[in-house]
Design a protein around this motif. Structure first.
Motif, PDB file in Angstrom:
ATOM      1  N   GLU A 130       0.917  -1.338  -0.052  1.00  0.00           N
ATOM      2  CA  GLU A 130      -0.094   0.039   0.007  1.00  0.00           C
ATOM      3  C   GLU A 130       0.892   1.397  -0.188  1.00  0.00           C
ATOM      4  O   GLU A 130       0.514   2.408  -0.875  1.00  0.00           O
ATOM      5  CB  GLU A 130      -1.063  -0.036   1.166  1.00  0.00           C
ATOM      6  N   ASP A 131       2.003   1.402   0.796  1.00  0.00           N
ATOM      7  CA  ASP A 131       2.772   2.387   0.791  1.00  0.00           C
ATOM      8  C   ASP A 131       3.878   2.701  -0.197  1.00  0.00           C
ATOM      9  O   ASP A 131       4.596   3.257  -0.021  1.00  0.00           O
ATOM     10  CB  ASP A 131       3.404   2.736   2.020  1.00  0.00           C
ATOM     11  N   ALA A 132       4.014   1.462  -1.213  1.00  0.00           N
ATOM     12  CA  ALA A 132       5.208   1.197  -1.956  1.00  0.00           C
ATOM     13  C   ALA A 132       4.758   2.445  -3.226  1.00  0.00           C
ATOM     14  O   ALA A 132       3.675   2.527  -3.449  1.00  0.00           O
ATOM     15  CB  ALA A 132       5.413  -0.185  -2.655  1.00  0.00           C
ATOM     16  N   ALA A 133       6.076   2.694  -3.764  1.00  0.00           N
ATOM     17  CA  ALA A 133       6.005   3.567  -4.969  1.00  0.00           C
ATOM     18  C   ALA A 133       5.646   2.555  -6.138  1.00  0.00           C
ATOM     19  O   ALA A 133       6.127   1.562  -6.335  1.00  0.00           O
ATOM     20  CB  ALA A 133       7.218   4.364  -5.228  1.00  0.00           C
ATOM     21  N   SER A 134       4.930   3.127  -7.238  1.00  0.00           N
ATOM     22  CA  SER A 134       4.697   2.463  -8.468  1.00  0.00           C
ATOM     23  C   SER A 134       5.512   2.834  -9.594  1.00  0.00           C
ATOM     24  O   SER A 134       5.051   2.944 -10.749  1.00  0.00           O
ATOM     25  CB  SER A 134       3.048   2.426  -8.555  1.00  0.00           C
ATOM     26  N   ASP A 135       6.969   3.185  -9.203  1.00  0.00           N
ATOM     27  CA  ASP A 135       7.559   3.733 -10.406  1.00  0.00           C
ATOM     28  C   ASP A 135       8.253   2.816 -11.217  1.00  0.00           C
ATOM     29  O   ASP A 135       9.182   3.005 -11.879  1.00  0.00           O
ATOM     30  CB  ASP A 135       8.542   4.631  -9.496  1.00  0.00           C
ATOM     31  N   GLN A 136       7.786   1.430 -11.025  1.00  0.00           N
ATOM     32  CA  GLN A 136       8.632   0.252 -11.684  1.00  0.00           C
ATOM     33  C   GLN A 136       7.972   0.261 -13.041  1.00  0.00           C
ATOM     34  O   GLN A 136       8.498  -0.189 -13.817  1.00  0.00           O
ATOM     35  CB  GLN A 136       8.416  -0.805 -11.008  1.00  0.00           C
ATOM     36  N   ILE A 137       6.607   0.872 -13.092  1.00  0.00           N
ATOM     37  CA  ILE A 137       5.835   0.890 -14.370  1.00  0.00           C
ATOM     38  C   ILE A 137       5.362   2.382 -14.283  1.00  0.00           C
ATOM     39  O   ILE A 137       4.867   3.084 -13.524  1.00  0.00           O
ATOM     40  CB  ILE A 137       4.643  -0.280 -14.293  1.00  0.00           C
ATOM     41  N   THR A 138       5.697   2.897 -15.665  1.00  0.00           N
ATOM     42  CA  THR A 138       5.179   4.211 -15.919  1.00  0.00           C
ATOM     43  C   THR A 138       4.199   4.258 -17.374  1.00  0.00           C
ATOM     44  O   THR A 138       4.290   3.322 -17.761  1.00  0.00           O
ATOM     45  CB  THR A 138       6.366   5.325 -16.165  1.00  0.00           C
ATOM     46  N   ILE A 139       3.321   5.079 -17.097  1.00  0.00           N
ATOM     47  CA  ILE A 139       2.413   5.025 -18.148  1.00  0.00           C
ATOM     48  C   ILE A 139       2.339   6.689 -18.503  1.00  0.00           C
ATOM     49  O   ILE A 139       1.894   7.539 -17.739  1.00  0.00           O
ATOM     50  CB  ILE A 139       0.798   4.718 -17.774  1.00  0.00           C
ATOM     51  N   SER A 140       2.452   6.983 -19.676  1.00  0.00           N
ATOM     52  CA  SER A 140       2.569   8.200 -20.274  1.00  0.00           C
ATOM     53  C   SER A 140       1.519   8.284 -21.665  1.00  0.00           C
ATOM     54  O   SER A 140       0.882   7.330 -21.763  1.00  0.00           O
ATOM     55  CB  SER A 140       3.631   8.740 -20.525  1.00  0.00           C
ATOM     56  N   SER A 141       1.164   9.502 -22.266  1.00  0.00           N
ATOM     57  CA  SER A 141       0.270   9.529 -23.293  1.00  0.00           C
ATOM     58  C   SER A 141       0.992   8.802 -24.876  1.00  0.00           C
ATOM     59  O   SER A 141       0.406   8.578 -25.698  1.00  0.00           O
ATOM     60  CB  SER A 141       0.197  10.677 -23.761  1.00  0.00           C
ATOM     61  N   ASN A 142       2.136   8.438 -24.587  1.00  0.00           N
ATOM     62  CA  ASN A 142       2.791   7.748 -25.672  1.00  0.00           C
ATOM     63  C   ASN A 142       3.240   6.222 -25.321  1.00  0.00           C
ATOM     64  O   ASN A 142       3.241   5.404 -26.214  1.00  0.00           O
ATOM     65  CB  ASN A 142       4.079   8.491 -25.550  1.00  0.00           C
ATOM     66  N   GLU A 143       3.400   5.861 -24.083  1.00  0.00           N
ATOM     67  CA  GLU A 143       3.968   4.574 -23.888  1.00  0.00           C
ATOM     68  C   GLU A 143       3.652   4.025 -22.430  1.00  0.00           C
ATOM     69  O   GLU A 143       3.750   4.686 -21.466  1.00  0.00           O
ATOM     70  CB  GLU A 143       5.430   4.220 -24.486  1.00  0.00           C
ATOM     71  N   VAL A 144       3.647   2.653 -22.307  1.00  0.00           N
ATOM     72  CA  VAL A 144       3.750   2.095 -20.779  1.00  0.00           C
ATOM     73  C   VAL A 144       5.380   1.701 -20.853  1.00  0.00           C
ATOM     74  O   VAL A 144       5.683   0.726 -22.000  1.00  0.00           O
ATOM     75  CB  VAL A 144       2.893   1.021 -20.753  1.00  0.00           C
ATOM     76  N   THR A 145       6.090   1.689 -19.809  1.00  0.00           N
ATOM     77  CA  THR A 145       7.415   1.218 -19.579  1.00  0.00           C
ATOM     78  C   THR A 145       7.540   0.511 -18.353  1.00  0.00           C
ATOM     79  O   THR A 145       7.204   0.908 -17.200  1.00  0.00           O
ATOM     80  CB  THR A 145       8.368   2.254 -19.492  1.00  0.00           C
ATOM     81  N   PHE A 146       7.995  -0.787 -18.351  1.00  0.00           N
ATOM     82  CA  PHE A 146       8.263  -1.514 -17.318  1.00  0.00           C
ATOM     83  C   PHE A 146       9.876  -1.287 -17.267  1.00  0.00           C
ATOM     84  O   PHE A 146      10.560  -1.629 -18.168  1.00  0.00           O
ATOM     85  CB  PHE A 146       8.080  -3.211 -17.556  1.00  0.00           C
ATOM     86  N   VAL A 147      10.412  -0.403 -16.247  1.00  0.00           N
ATOM     87  CA  VAL A 147      11.797  -0.227 -16.192  1.00  0.00           C
ATOM     88  C   VAL A 147      12.602  -1.267 -15.749  1.00  0.00           C
ATOM     89  O   VAL A 147      12.161  -2.249 -15.065  1.00  0.00           O
ATOM     90  CB  VAL A 147      12.009   0.965 -15.078  1.00  0.00           C
ATOM     91  N   SER A 148      13.848  -1.346 -16.121  1.00  0.00           N
ATOM     92  CA  SER A 148      14.862  -2.228 -15.680  1.00  0.00           C
ATOM     93  C   SER A 148      14.816  -2.306 -14.077  1.00  0.00           C
ATOM     94  O   SER A 148      14.681  -1.315 -13.413  1.00  0.00           O
ATOM     95  CB  SER A 148      16.071  -1.944 -16.256  1.00  0.00           C
ATOM     96  N   GLY A 149      14.593  -3.515 -13.591  1.00  0.00           N
ATOM     97  CA  GLY A 149      14.574  -3.519 -12.048  1.00  0.00           C
ATOM     98  C   GLY A 149      13.179  -3.908 -11.682  1.00  0.00           C
ATOM     99  O   GLY A 149      13.109  -3.927 -10.370  1.00  0.00           O
ATOM    100  N   CYS A 150      12.245  -3.646 -12.517  1.00  0.00           N
ATOM    101  CA  CYS A 150      10.811  -3.967 -12.209  1.00  0.00           C
ATOM    102  C   CYS A 150      10.786  -5.452 -11.782  1.00  0.00           C
ATOM    103  O   CYS A 150      11.371  -6.390 -11.972  1.00  0.00           O
ATOM    104  CB  CYS A 150       9.987  -3.840 -13.571  1.00  0.00           C
TER     105      CYS A 150
END
Length: 180
Positions: A130-150
Motif C-alpha cells: 500500500e505504501d510502495a511507490a509504483s515507479d517500476q511501471i510508468t504510463i504516459s500518453s505515448n507508452e507504458v514502460t516496465f523499467v529495468s529492475g521491475c
C-alpha cells in the motif's frame, strides 16, 4: 455435483448481477481460456489483423538483457477501428535469470503517434504494498514502460476503449500492477 460438461447458472440477490452462466467449454465466465504467449523479442501488433490473433492473450516477457517494444494496433479505417473496441492484452514480465527483477526495459507503444489523430494511451499503476511507490511501471500518453529492475510478476492490462474518434484515433486504457 453432477454438472460435468453442463452449464451452471448462478443467481445473485443483491441487484447487481441477476443471473450469469458458465459453460466450462471456454465460452464464458470462469470457463474463459486466455492464451499465454512467451514473447522473445519485439512484437509489432500495429496491424489490426495481426493484433486480433492476440486478443485476450497474456504476453509473458523475459528480456534477458534486451529492451523489448510492443506496438499497439492502429487503423484509419472506421470499420476496422470499431472492431478494435474492447481488444485487450495482459503484458506480464518474468525474470529470466532468477534474480527476481527485470533486467531490461519493456515498452508498450501506442499505435499511431503522429499529428492530431495520434492514438491515446492513459491509465494508472498500483503497487503490491500500500505504501510502495509504483515507479517500476510508468504510463504516459505515448507508452507504458516496465523499467529495468521491475519486480518479477508485474503486469499491465491494456484495453482499446474506443477504436475510432475522428479519422481513426484509437484510445487505449492501461492498468498496471507493480509486484514490489
Amino acid at each position: 455435483t453432477g454438472t460435468a460438461n453442463s452449464a451452471i447458472r448462478v443467481l445473485q440477490a443483491d441487484g447487481i448481477t441477476t443471473a450469469q452462466s458458465y459453460d466450462w467449454n471456454g465460452v464464458g465466465g470462469f470457463g474463459i481460456k486466455r492464451p499465454t504467449i512467451p514473447i522473445l523479442n519485439n512484437l509489432d501488433l500495429s496491424n489490426p489483423l495481426t493484433a486480433m490473433g492476440y486478443m485476450g492473450a497474456i504476453l509473458l516477457i523475459q528480456t534477458s538483457g534486451t529492451t523489448y517494444n510492443i506496438t499497439l494496433p492502429t487503423t484509419t479505417d472506421a470499420d476496422v477501428a470499431k472492431q478494435l473496441q474492447g481488444w485487450n492484452i495482459r503484458v506480464m514480465v518474468l525474470d529470466a535469470d532468477g534474480g527476481g527483477t527485470l533486467d531490461a526495459a519493456v515498452k508498450i507503444i501506442r499505435g499511431d503517434t503522429s499529428g492530431s489523430d495520434a492514438d491515446v494511451l492513459f491509465g494508472n499503476v498500483y503497487a503490491a504494498a500500500e505504501d510502495a511507490a509504483s515507479d517500476q511501471i510508468t504510463i504516459s500518453s505515448n507508452e507504458v514502460t516496465f523499467v529495468s529492475g521491475c519486480a518479477d510478476g508485474s503486469y499491465v492490462d491494456i484495453v482499446c476503449v474506443t477504436g475510432a474518434t475522428g479519422a481513426g484515433k484509437s484510445i487505449f486504457h492501461a492498468t498496471g500492477f507493480a509486484a514490489t
